[in-house]
Design a protein around this motif. Structure first.
Motif, PDB file in Angstrom:
ATOM      1  N   ILE A 124       0.821  -1.212   0.000  1.00 17.16           N
ATOM      2  CA  ILE A 124       0.000   0.000   0.000  1.00 17.16           C
ATOM      3  C   ILE A 124       0.855   1.262   0.000  1.00 17.16           C
ATOM      4  O   ILE A 124       0.576   2.210  -0.727  1.00 17.16           O
ATOM      5  N   SER A 133      -3.397   7.862   2.133  1.00 12.33           N
ATOM      6  CA  SER A 133      -3.841   6.824   1.202  1.00 12.33           C
ATOM      7  C   SER A 133      -4.652   7.399   0.042  1.00 12.33           C
ATOM      8  O   SER A 133      -4.844   6.742  -0.982  1.00 12.33           O
ATOM      9  N   HIS A 134      -5.128   8.631   0.198  1.00 15.63           N
ATOM     10  CA  HIS A 134      -5.888   9.259  -0.883  1.00 15.63           C
ATOM     11  C   HIS A 134      -4.974   9.740  -2.011  1.00 15.63           C
ATOM     12  O   HIS A 134      -5.454  10.125  -3.076  1.00 15.63           O
ATOM     13  N   ILE A 136      -2.488   7.847  -3.276  1.00 15.49           N
ATOM     14  CA  ILE A 136      -1.879   6.700  -3.951  1.00 15.49           C
ATOM     15  C   ILE A 136      -1.964   6.903  -5.464  1.00 15.49           C
ATOM     16  O   ILE A 136      -3.013   7.257  -5.996  1.00 15.49           O
ATOM     17  N   VAL A 170      -2.650  -2.385  -3.444  1.00 18.48           N
ATOM     18  CA  VAL A 170      -3.688  -1.355  -3.442  1.00 18.48           C
ATOM     19  C   VAL A 170      -3.431  -0.407  -4.608  1.00 18.48           C
ATOM     20  O   VAL A 170      -2.388   0.247  -4.678  1.00 18.48           O
ATOM     21  N   ARG A 172      -5.646   2.246  -7.690  1.00 20.61           N
ATOM     22  CA  ARG A 172      -6.820   3.116  -7.803  1.00 20.61           C
ATOM     23  C   ARG A 172      -7.385   3.010  -9.214  1.00 20.61           C
ATOM     24  O   ARG A 172      -6.645   2.978 -10.195  1.00 20.61           O
ATOM     25  N   PRO A 183      -9.874   3.488  -4.358  1.00 22.24           N
ATOM     26  CA  PRO A 183      -8.962   2.368  -4.108  1.00 22.24           C
ATOM     27  C   PRO A 183      -9.589   1.028  -4.465  1.00 22.24           C
ATOM     28  O   PRO A 183     -10.781   0.808  -4.258  1.00 22.24           O
ATOM     29  N   LEU A 236     -10.656  -1.601   1.738  1.00 27.60           N
ATOM     30  CA  LEU A 236      -9.302  -1.261   2.175  1.00 27.60           C
ATOM     31  C   LEU A 236      -9.200  -1.316   3.689  1.00 27.60           C
ATOM     32  O   LEU A 236      -8.287  -1.926   4.247  1.00 27.60           O
TER      33      LEU A 236
END
Length: 387
Positions: A124, A133-134, A136, A170, A172, A183, A236
């Motif tokens: 990840i 994580s937004h 990625i 992970v 997108r 994700p 996720l």
């Protein structure tokens, strides 16, 4: 929700503890020095049903949950031989596939994850995204001619890729309705063309190596997607909450091991005709370390119970708190243990010096303590965001 172990859980703790002490810190240290994973311990833990204790019975697991799996990891850690890949393979990947995978994915992976014959890594973290994580940037797009997925991107600090049969990555994908990226999770077999790995040179000495991954138009069949393409964050965090709980269990076990070595030393080491443990300057910090570890365990148990009960929102809050508390307790316990032993705390004989770096990792991964404080201040206390 119980605050003390049931008789079944007490028995599980005792059995896993016996297995851990059968191997012990010396075995674990030797595997690290030899640059290999703790294969024998992993295999025996699998044979006894401990690796798959959280996975569904119909797919070869024990039918338990994260409560039981966290007990296994904690007790192995308290014996001096924690298995880091338990955080990843059965906890994150196994849980996600059990909850959201297709029937074919469940048949292919869950029995093998449970019996230890296959291992799955989890990718990840990215170089430029950090804890966000937004942001990625690993993207997945459909090949309109074949329906295959094409993945492109980079991941860093991925544990055990060299020994894992596949990595749950992970990425997108673009939401057809909004155009926004969301994700999604993909199973990427180790030898897939375009899937490259590079070992990261770490100061941390661990059995599991860390890798940077490069995905260059990695072609995957449609069946590589885990779960619903539109489920997004739900899937996720189905993996991230167990990851936090298991990291807390990992840290608590490590702290308990360090504390036990320090207590044994303080009880036996005599200076000026008295054991050093009779002095409050030694005894009180060790007592405080024990209290902190016990409190962290209670929060870890709460988080695990909430997750197993299906309360994802409550589990998210508790899992973050548990990970924070356990990391702080672990770092303090290890530091105090080394300090109690003095110069001996830095020798190979007592096996504590290597824990200084390992304990510090628990404050950083899988999410930093600062991001946890952000989560609690925003989500729990309702304070405005600082970013």
């Amino acid at each position: 929700m119980p605050v003390i172990d049931s008789e079944e859980h007490k028995a599980l703790r005792a059995a896993v503890s016996a297995l851990g002490h059968k191997y012990g810190r010396e075995y674990f240290t030797r595997t690290v020095e030899e640059g290999r994973p703790a294969t024998e311990l992993w295999a025996e833990a699998a044979e006894l049903g401990y690796l798959g204790v959280n996975l569904p019975e119909q797919h070869g697991g024990g039918g338990g949950g994260i409560v039981e799996l966290s007990i296994v990891l904690e007790e192995l850690g308290a014996a001096g031989c924690p298995l880091l890949l338990m955080v990843v393979s059965p906890a994150i990947c196994g849980t996600v596939i059990a909850r959201f995978g297709t029937e074919e994915q469940k048949r292919d992976w869950l029995p093998a994850l449970a019996d230890g014959t296959r291992i799955m890594a989890f990718g990840i973290t990215e170089p430029d995204a950090g804890s966000n994580s937004h942001r990625i940037t690993t993207t997945a797009r459909r090949d309109p001619a074949t329906g295959d997925w094409l993945l492109t991107g980079r991941k860093v600090f991925v544990s055990g890729v060299d020994i894992a049969d596949a990595t749950l990555v992970v990425g997108r994908t673009e939401d057809a309705r909004t155009g926004r990226l969301k994700p999604c999770l993909f199973i990427v077999p180790r030898d897939t063309p375009g899937f490259e790995r590079r070992k990261i040179d770490m100061e941390l000495h661990a059995a599991e190596k860390q890798f940077e991954l490069t995905l260059d138009d990695v072609r995957l069949p449609a069946g590589a997607l885990v779960g619903d393409e539109d489920a997004g964050l739900l899937q996720l965090f189905a993996g991230l909450n167990p990851e936090r709980v298991m990291t807390a269990a990992f840290a608590i076990g490590m702290g308990r091991f360090a504390l036990s070595r320090a207590v044994e030393y303080a009880r036996d080491r005599t200076v000026w005709k008295a054991p050093i443990g009779s002095h409050q300057a030694i005894a009180h910090p060790l007592a405080q370390a024990h209290i902190d570890l016990e409190l962290a365990r209670l929060m870890t148990q709460k988080a695990a119970h909430l997750y197993d009960a299906g309360d994802d929102t409550g589990a998210g809050e508790a899992a973050n708190m548990a990970k924070y508390a356990a990391a702080e307790a672990c770092v303090k316990a290890v530091d105090q243990a080394v300090h109690t032993l003095g110069g001996n705390g830095l020798t190979r004989e007592f096996g504590l010096a290597s824990l200084i770096t390992a304990a510090r990792v628990s404050r950083i991964a899988p999410v930093s303590r600062e991001m946890i404080l952000n989560y609690v201040s925003h989500q729990t206390l309702g304070l405005p965001k600082s970013y």
